[in-house]
Write an enzyme that holds these catalytic residues in place. Structure first.
Site, PDB file in Angstrom:
ATOM      1  CD  GLN A   1      -1.166  -0.031   3.718  1.00 16.87           C
ATOM      2  OE1 GLN A   1      -1.559  -1.141   4.063  1.00 16.87           O
ATOM      3  NE2 GLN A   1      -1.534   1.087   4.337  1.00 16.87           N
TER       4      GLN A   1
ATOM      5  CB  CYS B   1      -4.513  -1.136   5.684  1.00 19.26           C
ATOM      6  SG  CYS B   1      -5.577  -0.280   6.885  1.00 19.26           S
TER       7      CYS B   1
ATOM      8  CG  HIS C   1      -2.559  -2.309   9.459  1.00 14.90           C
ATOM      9  ND1 HIS C   1      -2.591  -1.586   8.286  1.00 14.90           N
ATOM     10  CD2 HIS C   1      -1.829  -3.427   9.183  1.00 14.90           C
ATOM     11  CE1 HIS C   1      -1.884  -2.212   7.358  1.00 14.90           C
ATOM     12  NE2 HIS C   1      -1.428  -3.347   7.882  1.00 14.90           N
TER      13      HIS C   1
ATOM     14  CG  ASN D   1       0.927  -6.128   6.811  1.00 18.27           C
ATOM     15  OD1 ASN D   1      -0.033  -5.413   6.539  1.00 18.27           O
ATOM     16  ND2 ASN D   1       1.833  -5.757   7.691  1.00 18.27           N
TER      17      ASN D   1
END
Length: 432
Positions: free
Chosen positions: A59, A65, A349, A371
């Site tokens: 990102q 996110c 997040h 992630n």
């Protein structure tokens, strides 16, 4: 000078201190000197993982996110269905474009509906004006966008400099939104003109989003493929083998009663979209639902306080990855509820849970995390989350409604019982 100021330093100076430990902390970061000296290699091993495994996305310097996590969760079944390589990505920039456009319209609508009820200096008005437009978002906001605009492959609409580093775009849009608010109060505002100006600005920063496209690609076996005349919405409806409306957003918020549905006032992005809604369950049930999803080969979108006990170099989230308390001779005494109440913790997040590891007794000790911070690190950008960390710092998950029991399915169909104010921590992920 008071007697208290004279006596206190002498009193505390008499306490014996470890000089070597002081010097170590003076000249090094706390995270460095409190890192236990042990091998972490086994932390990257898991005996249950979702297949296929995608390449980690990035990102960059943006707060996207929640969009990345949503698209990463979606692409699993899409890659499987179409025999695609692990590097396939949906266009995050496409979702980002329409979120910004819809967010401007949503904010204008919100300001118009509240201006006659709220003074300019009221807490709500000032809260709205302080940061009218960020990058963050919530699961239902992601669903609202996909169900209105569909999705496109990243090869069709790639990132730009400003989608990867959104500060400049946000600065311009924020200035315009505050100007629009001024005009609304002066009864000198034209919505159509404002949205047209917003669209033109977004095209300048992010490029013009496609209304129709051809998708050319090579499958996992290297064979050339092409799909002609795709529309983003029908592409989602026809090509993506899951329906986002079948998924349920669940929180673990120990401040409030479990087995209730909650919401956050004024939290959203699409005016006609569905309201952000949470079903609050205890952590034991959250844990069970995540495991059920992984066992069904379904990744899980989740929201957490990622900065807590995160060793970024090792890509590990674990309460014991640092030994701060022993090193400093203190203890951190707040529990999960108190950390929310006293401003110590909130959702910051969104990521995806993609696997777990069970010990010899069948107890889960760690989770595999996809992630969106790039592929750097010892596990190609994947993170490890200890089970203890999960229970303390994970606040939200999204799972398919098939995994719910009958009582939970019935509860989810019931209306929201309580809405928190817009500054409540449960809305924090959308304010980043």
């Amino acid at each position: 000078m008071s007697q208290l100021h004279v006596l206190l330093p002498n009193k505390y100076n008499k306490k014996e201190m470890d000089t070597r430990k002081n010097l170590s902390l003076h000249n090094n970061l706390l995270s460095q000197v409190s890192l236990p000296n042990k091998s972490l290699d086994s932390m990257y091993l898991f005996n249950k993982q979702v297949k296929p495994r995608g390449t980690v996305t990035n990102q960059h310097s943006s707060g996207r996110c929640w969009l990345f996590a949503g698209l990463n969760m979606m692409r699993h079944s899409f890659v499987q269905k179409h025999n695609l390589p692990s590097t396939f990505e949906f266009s995050q920039n496409y979702m980002f474009f329409w979120d910004k456009f819809e967010r401007v319209n949503y904010f204008i609508h919100l300001y118009q509906t509240t201006k006659d009820k709220e003074e300019l200096d009221s807490r709500l008005t000032q809260f709205l004006l302080k940061e009218p437009l960020g990058d963050g978002g919530q699961w239902q906001m992601f669903v609202n966008l996909v169900e209105k605009y569909g999705v496109v492959p990243k090869s069709v609409y790639p990132d730009t400099t400003h989608s990867k580093n959104s500060a400049g775009l946000n600065m311009v849009l924020t200035k315009k939104l505050r100007e629009y608010c001024r005009n609304i109060r002066l009864n000198d505002f034209n919505l159509e003109r404002a949205l047209e100006e917003t669209y033109e600005l977004l095209v300048q920063f992010l490029g013009k989003p496609p209304n129709e496209f051809n998708w050319e690609y090579k499958d996992k076996d290297g064979r050339y493929r092409v799909v002609y005349d795709c529309h983003p919405l029908t592409f989602y409806q026809d090509k993506v083998p899951i329906s986002l409306s079948d998924y349920v957003s669940i929180t673990n918020d120990p401040r409030n009663s479990y087995n209730q549905n909650y919401g956050v006032k004024h939290l959203g992005n699409v005016v006609e979209g569905k309201e952000v809604k949470y079903m609050n369950l205890n952590m034991e049930r959250v844990h069970e639902l995540v495991k059920k999803s992984i066992d069904s080969n379904e990744p899980v979108w989740f929201g957490s306080d990622v900065g807590q006990f995160l060793h970024s170099k090792s890509n590990i989230m674990d309460k014991h990855v640092f030994d701060m308390e022993s090193y400093l001779g203190i203890s951190f005494g707040l529990n999960k509820r108190e950390r929310i109440d006293y401003g110590e913790s909130l959702m910051t997040h969104a990521m995806v849970i993609s696997g777990y590891n069970e010990d010899r007794y069948g107890k889960i000790n760690r989770w595999d995390i996809e992630n969106s911070w790039g592929s750097k690190g010892p596990n190609a950008g994947y993170y490890t989350m200890s089970d203890e960390w999960m229970k303390e710092y994970v606040y939200q998950i999204v799972v398919h409604k098939n995994h719910l029991n009958d009582a939970e399915k019935k509860l989810w169909d019931e209306p929201i019982s309580k809405r928190f104010p817009p500054w409540d921590p449960m809305g924090a992920l959308a304010k980043l």
